[in-house]
Design an enzyme around this catalytic site. Sequence first.
Site, PDB file in Angstrom:
ATOM      1  N   SER A  70     -26.343 -42.184 -36.419  1.00 41.31           N
ATOM      2  CA  SER A  70     -27.076 -42.431 -36.047  1.00 41.31           C
ATOM      3  C   SER A  70     -28.185 -43.769 -36.139  1.00 41.31           C
ATOM      4  O   SER A  70     -28.120 -43.726 -37.362  1.00 41.31           O
ATOM      5  CB  SER A  70     -28.133 -41.627 -35.239  1.00 41.31           C
ATOM      6  OG  SER A  70     -28.849 -41.509 -33.820  1.00 41.31           O
ATOM      7  N   GLY A 115     -39.233 -40.057 -30.635  1.00 35.90           N
ATOM      8  CA  GLY A 115     -39.297 -40.490 -28.670  1.00 35.90           C
ATOM      9  C   GLY A 115     -38.097 -41.478 -28.312  1.00 35.90           C
ATOM     10  O   GLY A 115     -38.787 -42.253 -27.425  1.00 35.90           O
ATOM     11  N   SER A 149     -33.179 -39.267 -29.622  1.00 41.33           N
ATOM     12  CA  SER A 149     -31.943 -39.087 -30.541  1.00 41.33           C
ATOM     13  C   SER A 149     -31.239 -38.246 -30.172  1.00 41.33           C
ATOM     14  O   SER A 149     -30.215 -37.712 -30.418  1.00 41.33           O
ATOM     15  CB  SER A 149     -32.576 -39.008 -31.687  1.00 41.33           C
ATOM     16  OG  SER A 149     -33.152 -38.268 -31.937  1.00 41.33           O
ATOM     17  N   ASP A 153     -33.466 -38.694 -20.641  1.00 43.06           N
ATOM     18  CA  ASP A 153     -32.730 -39.006 -21.787  1.00 43.06           C
ATOM     19  C   ASP A 153     -30.819 -38.945 -20.979  1.00 43.06           C
ATOM     20  O   ASP A 153     -30.710 -40.347 -22.329  1.00 43.06           O
ATOM     21  CB  ASP A 153     -33.467 -38.139 -22.815  1.00 43.06           C
ATOM     22  CG  ASP A 153     -34.679 -38.174 -22.801  1.00 43.06           C
ATOM     23  OD1 ASP A 153     -34.904 -39.303 -22.162  1.00 43.06           O
ATOM     24  OD2 ASP A 153     -35.094 -38.201 -24.015  1.00 43.06           O
TER      25      ASP A 153
HETATM   26  N1  LIG Z   1     -27.990 -37.600 -35.273  1.00 36.52           N
HETATM   27  C1  LIG Z   1     -28.877 -36.232 -35.486  1.00 36.52           C
HETATM   28  N2  LIG Z   1     -28.098 -35.570 -36.353  1.00 36.52           N
HETATM   29  C2  LIG Z   1     -28.697 -34.797 -36.828  1.00 36.52           C
HETATM   30  N3  LIG Z   1     -29.771 -33.875 -35.683  1.00 36.52           N
HETATM   31  C3  LIG Z   1     -29.853 -34.675 -34.688  1.00 36.52           C
HETATM   32  C4  LIG Z   1     -29.129 -36.320 -34.386  1.00 36.52           C
HETATM   33  N4  LIG Z   1     -29.970 -36.530 -33.874  1.00 36.52           N
HETATM   34  C5  LIG Z   1     -30.685 -35.586 -33.131  1.00 36.52           C
HETATM   35  N5  LIG Z   1     -30.343 -34.666 -33.376  1.00 36.52           N
HETATM   36  C6  LIG Z   1     -31.708 -33.507 -33.379  1.00 36.52           C
HETATM   37  O1  LIG Z   1     -32.165 -33.749 -32.507  1.00 36.52           O
HETATM   38  C7  LIG Z   1     -33.837 -33.965 -32.811  1.00 36.52           C
HETATM   39  C8  LIG Z   1     -35.125 -34.183 -32.400  1.00 36.52           C
HETATM   40  O2  LIG Z   1     -34.700 -34.835 -31.114  1.00 36.52           O
HETATM   41  P1  LIG Z   1     -36.339 -34.751 -30.178  1.00 36.52           P
HETATM   42  O3  LIG Z   1     -37.508 -33.906 -30.777  1.00 36.52           O
HETATM   43  O4  LIG Z   1     -36.261 -34.809 -28.728  1.00 36.52           O
HETATM   44  O5  LIG Z   1     -37.009 -36.270 -30.642  1.00 36.52           O
HETATM   45  P2  LIG Z   1     -35.580 -37.296 -30.269  1.00 36.52           P
HETATM   46  O6  LIG Z   1     -34.650 -37.513 -29.393  1.00 36.52           O
HETATM   47  O7  LIG Z   1     -36.874 -38.373 -29.610  1.00 36.52           O
HETATM   48  O8  LIG Z   1     -34.980 -38.491 -31.279  1.00 36.52           O
HETATM   49  C9  LIG Z   1     -33.360 -33.452 -34.422  1.00 36.52           C
HETATM   50  O9  LIG Z   1     -34.223 -32.482 -34.674  1.00 36.52           O
HETATM   51  C10 LIG Z   1     -31.974 -32.987 -34.514  1.00 36.52           C
HETATM   52  O10 LIG Z   1     -32.354 -31.417 -34.308  1.00 36.52           O
HETATM   53  C1  LIG Z   2     -41.029 -36.091 -22.574  1.00 36.36           C
HETATM   54  C2  LIG Z   2     -39.857 -36.614 -22.224  1.00 36.36           C
HETATM   55  O1  LIG Z   2     -40.001 -36.858 -20.843  1.00 36.36           O
HETATM   56  C3  LIG Z   2     -38.814 -37.484 -22.961  1.00 36.36           C
HETATM   57  C4  LIG Z   2     -38.697 -36.889 -24.081  1.00 36.36           C
HETATM   58  O2  LIG Z   2     -37.621 -38.135 -24.994  1.00 36.36           O
HETATM   59  P1  LIG Z   2     -37.884 -37.936 -26.487  1.00 36.36           P
HETATM   60  O3  LIG Z   2     -37.088 -36.673 -26.551  1.00 36.36           O
HETATM   61  O4  LIG Z   2     -38.972 -37.547 -27.628  1.00 36.36           O
HETATM   62  O5  LIG Z   2     -37.282 -39.067 -26.701  1.00 36.36           O
HETATM   63  C5  LIG Z   2     -39.330 -34.865 -22.425  1.00 36.36           C
HETATM   64  C6  LIG Z   2     -37.391 -35.089 -20.288  1.00 36.36           C
HETATM   65  O6  LIG Z   2     -37.938 -35.879 -19.673  1.00 36.36           O
HETATM   66  O7  LIG Z   2     -37.235 -34.296 -21.241  1.00 36.36           O
HETATM   67 MG   LIG Z   3     -35.012 -35.542 -27.090  1.00 36.71          MG
END
Ligand SMILES: Nc1ncnc2c1ncn2[C@@H]1O[C@H](COP(=O)(O)OP(=O)(O)O)[C@@H](O)[C@H]1O
Ligand SMILES: C[C@@](O)(CCOP(=O)(O)O)CC(=O)O
Ligand SMILES: [Mg+2]
Length: 387
Positions: free
Chosen positions: A139, A146, A149, A207
């Site tokens: 990635s 946020g 990912s 998302d």
């Molecule tokens: N490229 C990746 N490799 C491994 N795990 C991933 C990857 N992208 C996302 N993840 C998973 O998604 C989680 C992050 O998601 P989240 O807490 O919702 O934050 P965000 O969606 O904002 O990045 C990580 O802890 C992991 O479990």
């Molecule tokens: C807080 C929220 O509105 C967005 C979360 O986004 P992220 O995983 O922090 O990128 C949760 C959701 O809509 O599922």
């Molecule tokens: Mg997320």
Amino acid sequence: MEVRTRAPGKIILSGEHAVVHGSTAVAAAIDLYTRVSFRLLPPSEGDAGSVELELKDTGLAFSWPSSRLKETFSFEAIGPPLSPTPRPCSPEHSKLIASLVEEQNIPEAKIWLRSGIHAFLYLYTSIHGFKPGKVVISSELPLGSGLGSSAAFCVSLSGALLALSDAFSIDRQTKGWLELELSELELVNKWAFEGEKIIHGKPSGIDNTVSTFGSMIKFRSGELTHIRSSTPLRMLITNTKVGRNTKALVAGVSERVLKHPDAMAAVFRAVDSISKELSVIIESPTSDDVSIIAKEEKLEELMEMNQGLLQCMGVSHASIETVLRTTLKYKLASKLTGAGGGGCVLTLLPTLLSTKIVDKVIAELESCGFQCLKAEVGGKGLEVCFS
Ligand SMILES: Nc1ncnc2c1ncn2[C@@H]1O[C@H](COP(=O)(O)OP(=O)(O)O)[C@@H](O)[C@H]1O
Ligand SMILES: C[C@@](O)(CCOP(=O)(O)O)CC(=O)O
Ligand SMILES: [Mg+2]
């Protein structure tokens, strides 16, 4: 045959958290992608083969013998493994997957990966059963910051798994990056949502929807409307680099709802109005510099109002407040984006703002230890390529 997919991350311009509770939100795809490559492996003689997962961003690789998967997911416990339609991961199925994740000895410092690996095993075994295969994921997005990912992970993974399944009647001989048919995108989005449930607990679906379909969307209770900005929106993204976990932050807001139902309902109603107004302003036509300035001033005010309400929900953070104070010195409006609690902050860069000022803001933010990213907003969603 190998399939490659890429799915974008996102910014939420307004409405995060409130969207989980039924309010409108506005989000846009950004040009930072999660990429997946996937191929099915032929089983060798006397060996059923393995399901392999390589996570490039963490330098870790995992492998489960197909025979081990078969023995774990007995039909009696969870029902048939191959599901033509997306279905939620049952508590029994989740327990079995957790035991398979546990066996992998994930380093303590990377324990946050667990939910992603759990989602991987769920999606893989639901779509391809125990067939041996190799998935590689990388990635450009900062993970857990946020920028969605988790959704880009679930969308690119679901897209790759489905592209080599019978669910898609796609021409696999076509070369180059392909955009999928609407019905195929809808199927990917549904599977990705099941993956997001494993990572977020209670996702709104915004998302995975914006990562699948791309562009800029207004989203409420599972329904999306594409919106188009009449002028390009320039956003600065500042990563505070403060780690946080979306699942915990979403659960924290739900706890606040239980404690203060009326007050929180009023907060969510206010966010709903902000998002609706924001989407109307984004789409409103501009004819000259005066109308562009007026439009951007309204957007800035709405972003600041949304940030105030996110503070009411308890999801801001000292690092976010530092970004807000720093950008305000340059009369720029900012708000957190995504789940908050650290992670990323959005700052609107007005069209007429000079490059000199932008460079000064970035230098000041980076001197605080933050990382600034400039991303194109409103681009493509999931794409697929066969080779
Ligand atoms: N490229 C990746 N490799 C491994 N795990 C991933 C990857 N992208 C996302 N993840 C998973 O998604 C989680 C992050 O998601 P989240 O807490 O919702 O934050 P965000 O969606 O904002 O990045 C990580 O802890 C992991 O479990
Ligand atoms: C807080 C929220 O509105 C967005 C979360 O986004 P992220 O995983 O922090 O990128 C949760 C959701 O809509 O599922
Ligand atoms: Mg997320």
